[in-house]
Design an enzyme around this catalytic site. Structure first.
Site, mmCIF file in Angstrom:
data_model
loop_
_atom_site.group_PDB
_atom_site.id
_atom_site.type_symbol
_atom_site.label_atom_id
_atom_site.label_comp_id
_atom_site.label_asym_id
_atom_site.label_seq_id
_atom_site.Cartn_x
_atom_site.Cartn_y
_atom_site.Cartn_z
ATOM 1 N N PHE A 190 8.182 56.226 -4.453
ATOM 2 C CA PHE A 190 9.289 56.938 -3.819
ATOM 3 C C PHE A 190 10.149 55.953 -3.043
ATOM 4 O O PHE A 190 9.627 55.079 -2.348
ATOM 5 C CB PHE A 190 8.773 58.024 -2.862
ATOM 6 C CG PHE A 190 7.988 59.112 -3.531
ATOM 7 C CD1 PHE A 190 8.624 60.209 -4.088
ATOM 8 C CD2 PHE A 190 6.605 59.031 -3.611
ATOM 9 C CE1 PHE A 190 7.900 61.211 -4.714
ATOM 10 C CE2 PHE A 190 5.868 60.030 -4.229
ATOM 11 C CZ PHE A 190 6.517 61.123 -4.785
ATOM 12 N N VAL A 216 -0.004 56.113 -4.323
ATOM 13 C CA VAL A 216 1.387 56.443 -4.043
ATOM 14 C C VAL A 216 2.037 55.223 -3.405
ATOM 15 O O VAL A 216 1.425 54.548 -2.570
ATOM 16 C CB VAL A 216 1.495 57.661 -3.106
ATOM 17 C CG1 VAL A 216 2.950 57.959 -2.772
ATOM 18 C CG2 VAL A 216 0.817 58.877 -3.727
ATOM 19 N N GLU A 217 3.263 54.941 -3.811
ATOM 20 C CA GLU A 217 4.029 53.840 -3.223
ATOM 21 C C GLU A 217 5.285 54.394 -2.564
ATOM 22 O O GLU A 217 5.910 55.325 -3.071
ATOM 23 C CB GLU A 217 4.434 52.820 -4.293
ATOM 24 C CG GLU A 217 5.328 51.701 -3.752
ATOM 25 C CD GLU A 217 5.941 50.844 -4.854
ATOM 26 O OE1 GLU A 217 6.591 49.834 -4.529
ATOM 27 O OE2 GLU A 217 5.782 51.206 -6.039
ATOM 28 N N VAL A 218 5.638 53.803 -1.425
ATOM 29 C CA VAL A 218 6.927 54.047 -0.787
ATOM 30 C C VAL A 218 7.591 52.686 -0.648
ATOM 31 O O VAL A 218 6.969 51.732 -0.165
ATOM 32 C CB VAL A 218 6.774 54.725 0.587
ATOM 33 C CG1 VAL A 218 8.133 54.888 1.248
ATOM 34 C CG2 VAL A 218 6.081 56.071 0.448
#
Length: 226
Positions: free
Chosen positions: A93, A137-139
């Site tokens: 994201f 999950v990546e930000v």
């Protein structure tokens, strides 16, 4: 239903797709996963088709959906990953403030790994963490990097980018036009003096109430006729 028919290749490239719709994640605990995607990532629960005969939940935000599926046998699922590996499968994201994301993750007690990528003086910050089932999950701030297609013409059209400017080429000798001839000088007559421009003296017939005499450049000379 399984499509077993031979698929003809689409003219001009791959399938005529429009956009990413959703990702689907099998979870051990539907309740824990809904809590994570709602309260950590900010997704909103939406209505799910009532005809489904299995447990799950749909969430939506940022233009994509998250479809959670309750595992029928959670104990048979692979062991949950504990080590955060940025090279593992993940969804990413884009964010506007990396500092705000880090602060929120610390408040929620979510463990994460931080990375930074540098490319040509451009920096991309990344945060990696797991959902309750170990799915990563990546930000990131990946939008800092420009999109450079490896196939300029086709890639630019697919990505909606303007086509690259054509390279400048010197025209061939056969296409060169001859230079226009220089203008021929035109003789300009010398300026005429004011005295020379005055017409020669002429006789004017006498009229009543007028002067009789010669018209000269300096004025009218003569005697009035009464």
């Amino acid at each position: 239903m399984v499509n077993t028919k031979r698929v003809e290749p689409v003219q001009g490239g791959g399938l005529p797709l429009a956009a990413l719709n959703h990702i689907s994640v099998v979870c051990r605990s539907l309740e824990s996963s809904v809590h994570f995607y709602r309260n950590v990532l900010g997704f909103i629960p939406i209505r799910r088709p009532g005809s489904f005969d299995f447990d799950g939940a749909w969430l939506f935000n940022y233009g994509i959906g998250i479809h959670l599926l309750q595992a029928e046998d959670p104990e048979s699922m692979p062991p949950k990953k504990t080590q955060i590996d940025p090279k593992d499968n993940h969804i990413s994201f884009q964010c506007e403030s990396m500092e705000a994301v880090q602060r929120r993750l610390k408040e929620l007690g979510v463990r994460y790994v931080q990375r930074r990528v540098e490319e040509g003086g451009i920096f991309v910050d990344q945060l990696f963490f797991h959902d309750p089932d170990g799915f990563m999950v990546e930000v990131c701030t990946c939008d800092n990097l420009p999109i450079v297609p490896l196939v300029p013409v086709e890639g630019s059209a697919i990505l909606g980018l303007p086509p690259p400017a054509p390279a400048c080429k010197r025209p061939a000798a056969a296409t060169l036009r001859p230079a226009p001839p220089l203008p021929v000088p035109v003789a300009v007559p010398a300026p005429v003096s004011a005295a020379a421009a005055v017409p020669p003296a002429q006789c004017v017939p006498a009229k009543a109430g007028s002067y009789v005499g010669e018209v000269k450049a300096a004025g009218i000379v003569g005697t009035p006729a009464f």
